[in-house]
Design an enzyme around this catalytic site. Structure first.
Site, PDB file in Angstrom:
ATOM      1  CG  ASP A  33      -1.782   1.088   1.391  1.00 41.85           C
ATOM      2  OD1 ASP A  33      -2.465   1.515   0.435  1.00 41.85           O
ATOM      3  OD2 ASP A  33      -1.864   1.788   2.515  1.00 41.85           O
ATOM      4  CG  ASP A  70      -0.662   2.099   8.126  1.00 44.35           C
ATOM      5  OD1 ASP A  70      -0.041   1.882   9.328  1.00 44.35           O
ATOM      6  OD2 ASP A  70      -1.298   3.091   7.924  1.00 44.35           O
ATOM      7  CG  ASP A 105      -4.366  -1.360   3.487  1.00 48.84           C
ATOM      8  OD1 ASP A 105      -4.804  -1.061   2.485  1.00 48.84           O
ATOM      9  OD2 ASP A 105      -3.628  -0.424   4.215  1.00 48.84           O
TER      10      ASP A 105
END
Length: 820
Positions: free
Chosen positions: A517, A709, A713
């Site tokens: 991410d 994070d 997610d």
């Protein structure tokens, strides 16, 4: 005087307490035992008395349901978690709660069977899992239909004492087990030395130099001295083998117990007959050496688990509350579990902070080493957030609690620890499976060897068969693998990395794709100043100082970035007056009679006039100007983590495909990917689209590792083959991840990858050593080249080699420290 059928204590004369068990009336010593036995029979568990290996503890005679048990119905006391997840990992409604209980006096598999089935019959109980090795019971239930006291009463009814899990009590039980093993080791060593004193003259004597009476005396003395070792010290092997056989499993205790029993029985027969070989010296030596390896293994496991145990016991049991703060500073000692949001506590130097909070008074250094792996204490002043479990190092501080103790950072991590180690990685499961087959094949081979030597040389058949049983080392398969994993886990925790699921190391090592991410993972999650475009005659440092003089009156995240950038510059800080903030537009203030504006282009244009400047699409632009014109444009963006380049390069060098998957705009996502050298970058992806992308890769055969994070997610972290959550992320993301990077450093991911490679290498070395050893030692024993005492040394040394090799993982130099 008869004995109680339930606890074996004498039945008092004239008592008439009896219970019918399997159509036979059995005597009981007291109404407590009678009630327990009747409960067992009435619930259909009378098989317990046919399968038990020992008597139960006597039941309390002053009432089976003490009122004190109702005290455990308090969630704060019972340590109950209310997170909507059941113990079996399935989502449940909001009434689902779970807890860990510590069970005392677990004796055998029958105890596990009885406990699980009795509790499963309680109304509202959802799942029950009893771990015999740790004596911990994990249970989830519906709070509307069941209470902790119901669980404790049910256990008490069948003769077991239980308590909410307490690391201190658990440590005491582990210490008791260690002392018991040491006593068994001591007795075995003493027996071995004494037997050697009697055997040595027999070995040294030549034909005709020792009378038959003296030789017989030596044998009988050796037999008596061997009895304590066989009956007491070797008990763990016999008990383990009996449990294995009852459950139709062939563990490593089976050949060990058979070898000891065969050698002892053969020696006793030879002693009674007065002729034939005796192996009392080999028996005592084998028991002693094997207990030495077990003691070493126990010490290794406790040392390997030390970091987890420290983290688990870090939260204090009590705290000094200040209910009248700030007017009244009187202190009240209260249970940490009773702290709630808004409570104010005093934390003295050397004490741990009982729950997450905000520092109200004081300036102190805080030790976060248990939580993040950070070795140096960090300076904290008023306004700083403090996680529960951090240790106040220097000065007394006053803290306002922001989370209840059970919801604090450390409590969440402890909960993750409870989940850790519940399962076994595939490699360990494979090792256990192979070990069972290995033992079965070994027993058949030993029988075949015995048959051959019985035909070829009957006098050598018995000792050679014993040597074959003793020399094998299946423990390298079922012992060294978990020891290596435990050592690796301890190393990672000491570096601020918590392994939640058992498969993390081997799955990461096999992974083909690593997906990151962006926000809060590859980037710091907070804006930083990327570029300053001068639009007028003012200097760069002057513009920064003007911007900081305005922004220090704002709490906006962009303001903090500009203030931080100005502090890094060489100029002196300016003082702006008459500062006012226009919501959604910017700030305005006066310096030396001149008015300045800082904010959006439209806001500044109202003072400085029209400007044709166009900012880049991947940054947030903040403009500065005054009545004389435009001064500067500040480009702010979420800055990359300082270690992001090294992490991406590490995984690309290892041959894994690196992908950036973000919910941010495609232009911003692509910009970050370009800076880091990532070939594939996908932006504008919603949580369900992230999960779909990962699942599409998996259908094509990819093994996906996901690093994320934030709450968005959680779904993709659960769907990936192995997942990692940043320590600064939300609790929801961490609870759905297989591993948590507590330190918040992205480079910790490289530490996991390197540790995974080293751990699997150590496991392969152990398996290779075990295979080589057995391929050489077993045929040598079958050919009669090894005596029983030599095989005992060989097996013990083999066990020690694999355990010590596994412990090398704890001493390996950390990637994080090398690159600090």
């Amino acid at each position: 005087m008869s004995s109680c059928f339930h606890c074996s204590l004498p039945v008092p004369a004239g008592s008439n307490w009896q219970v019918s068990i399997d159509a036979v009336v059995q005597p009981m010593c007291c109404p407590g035992c009678a009630a327990v036995a009747r409960s067992i029979v009435d619930n259909g568990f009378s098989d317990y008395y046919r399968t038990r290996e020992g008597y139960a503890a006597t039941a309390a005679q002053d009432g089976l349901i003490p009122p004190e048990l109702t005290l455990y119905d308090s969630e704060a006391v019972a340590g109950i978690e209310t997170d909507g997840n059941s113990a079996d990992g399935n989502s449940a409604d909001g009434n689902s709660v779970e807890a860990i209980f510590l069970i005392e006096d677990i004796r055998c598999a029958a105890c596990i069977w009885l406990i699980e089935r009795r509790l499963a019959r309680l109304p509202g109980v959802r799942a029950v899992s009893m771990n015999a090795a740790t004596e911990r019971l994990q249970i989830s239930w519906n709070r509307d239909r069941c209470k902790p006291s119901d669980i404790l009463v049910a256990l008490r009814e069948i003769g077991y004492a239980a308590y909410p899990y307490d690391p201190v009590r658990h440590g005491a039980q582990l210490d008791k087990a260690r002392k018991t093993l040491f006593r068994q080791l001591f007795i075995a060593g003493l027996s071995m030395m004494q037997v050697m004193m009697y055997v040595l003259p027999v070995y040294m004597a030549s034909d005709g130099t020792m009378d038959a009476d003296i030789a017989s005396l030596m044998r009988w003395a050796s037999l008596l001295l061997t009895l304590p070792a066989v009956l007491y010290s070797a008990r763990p092997f016999f008990c383990g083998a009996w449990v294995n056989l009852k459950t139709f499993q062939l563990g490593m205790d089976v050949p060990v117990a058979l070898g000891i029993a065969a050698a002892f029985i053969g020696s006793v027969v030879a002693t009674l007959r007065g002729s034939g070989d005796v192996y009392f010296d080999s028996i005592t030596m084998f028991i002693f050496l094997l207990l030495c390896s077990r003691y070493l293994e126990l010490a290794a496991r406790r040392k390997a688990a030390s970091a987890l145990n420290n983290l688990q016991s870090a939260l204090p049991a009590s705290a000094w509350s200040m209910p009248g703060y700030p007017e009244d500073r009187a202190l009240i000692l209260m249970a940490a579990g009773q702290l709630r949001e808004g409570d104010v506590i005093l934390v003295r130097p050397g004490e741990a902070i009982a729950a997450d909070g905000v520092l109200l008074e004081g300036d102190s250094a805080v030790d976060l080493s248990l939580l993040t792996g950070e070795s140096q204490p960090l300076r904290k002043s008023a306004g700083a957030t403090l996680p529960g479990g951090a240790v106040n190092a220097t000065q007394p501080i006053v803290v306002r609690i922001t989370q209840a103790a059970r919801d604090s950072t450390l409590s969440i991590l402890v909960k993750l620890i409870e989940r850790a180690g519940q399962g076994k990685p595939q490699l360990a499961q494979w090792a256990d499976h192979v070990a069972a087959w290995f033992v079965g094949i070994l027993l058949l081979f030993a029988l075949a060897v015995f048959g051959y030597w019985q035909w070829a040389d009957a006098a050598r058949a018995w000792p050679i068969a014993i040597a074959v049983l003793v020399v094998s080392c299946p423990c390298a398969l079922s012992l060294a693998t978990p020891t290596a994993l435990a050592a690796a886990t301890d190393r990672l925790v000491r570096n601020g990395i918590l392994i939640v699921q058992a498969h993390v190391l081997e799955t990461l090592h096999r992974s083909t794709h690593v997906i990151f991410d962006k926000t809060g993972t590859l980037t710091a999650g907070k804006p930083v100043l990327r570029h300053v475009e001068l639009l007028g005659a003012a200097s760069l440092d002057g513009c920064l100082q003007l911007a900081a003089a305005l922004e220090k009156f704002s709490a906006h995240p962009l303001a903090a970035a500009l203030v931080a950038a100005a502090q890094d510059g060489p100029g002196a800080t300016l003082s702006m007056s008459d500062v006012r903030q226009i919501t959604g537009r910017g700030l305005e203030g006066t310096l030396n009679g001149s008015t300045y504006r800082l904010g959006s282009a439209a806001f500044v244009a109202g003072l400085a006039g029209h400007c044709d400047d166009v900012a880049m699409p991947d940054v947030t632009a903040v403009y500065l100007g005054n009545a004389g014109g435009w001064l500067a444009r500040f480009d702010l963006a979420d800055g990359l983590r300082s270690d992001a380049h090294d992490v991406i390069a590490h995984f690309q060098a290892s041959g894994k495909t690196v992908i950036l998957l973000s919910g941010d705009q495609q232009a911003v996502t692509q910009q970050v990917a370009t800076e880091l050298g990532i070939d594939t970058a996908l932006g504008d992806t919603l949580p369900d689209q992230k999960l779909a992308y990962v699942q599409a890769l998996q259908r094509e055969g990819a093994i996906v590792a996901m690093v994320g994070d934030g709450i968005n997610d959680a779904a993709v972290l659960s769907g990936a083959d192995v997942s990692f959550a940043m320590g600064g992320g939300t609790a929801l993301a961490q609870l759905h991840a297989d591993c948590v990077l507590l330190s918040g450093r992205l480079s910790a991911l490289c530490e996991v990858d390197i540790t995974a490679a080293q751990t699997l290498a150590v496991i392969r070395q152990n398996l290779g050593w075990a295979t080589l050893y057995n391929l050489v030692a077993i045929p040598a024993a079958a050919l009669g080249w090894l005596n029983p005492w030599m095989t005992g040394i060989g097996m013990s040394v083999s066990s020690a080699v694999v355990v010590l090799n596994a412990l090398r993982l704890r001493r390996a130099r950390s990637f994080l420290r090398k690159n600090a």
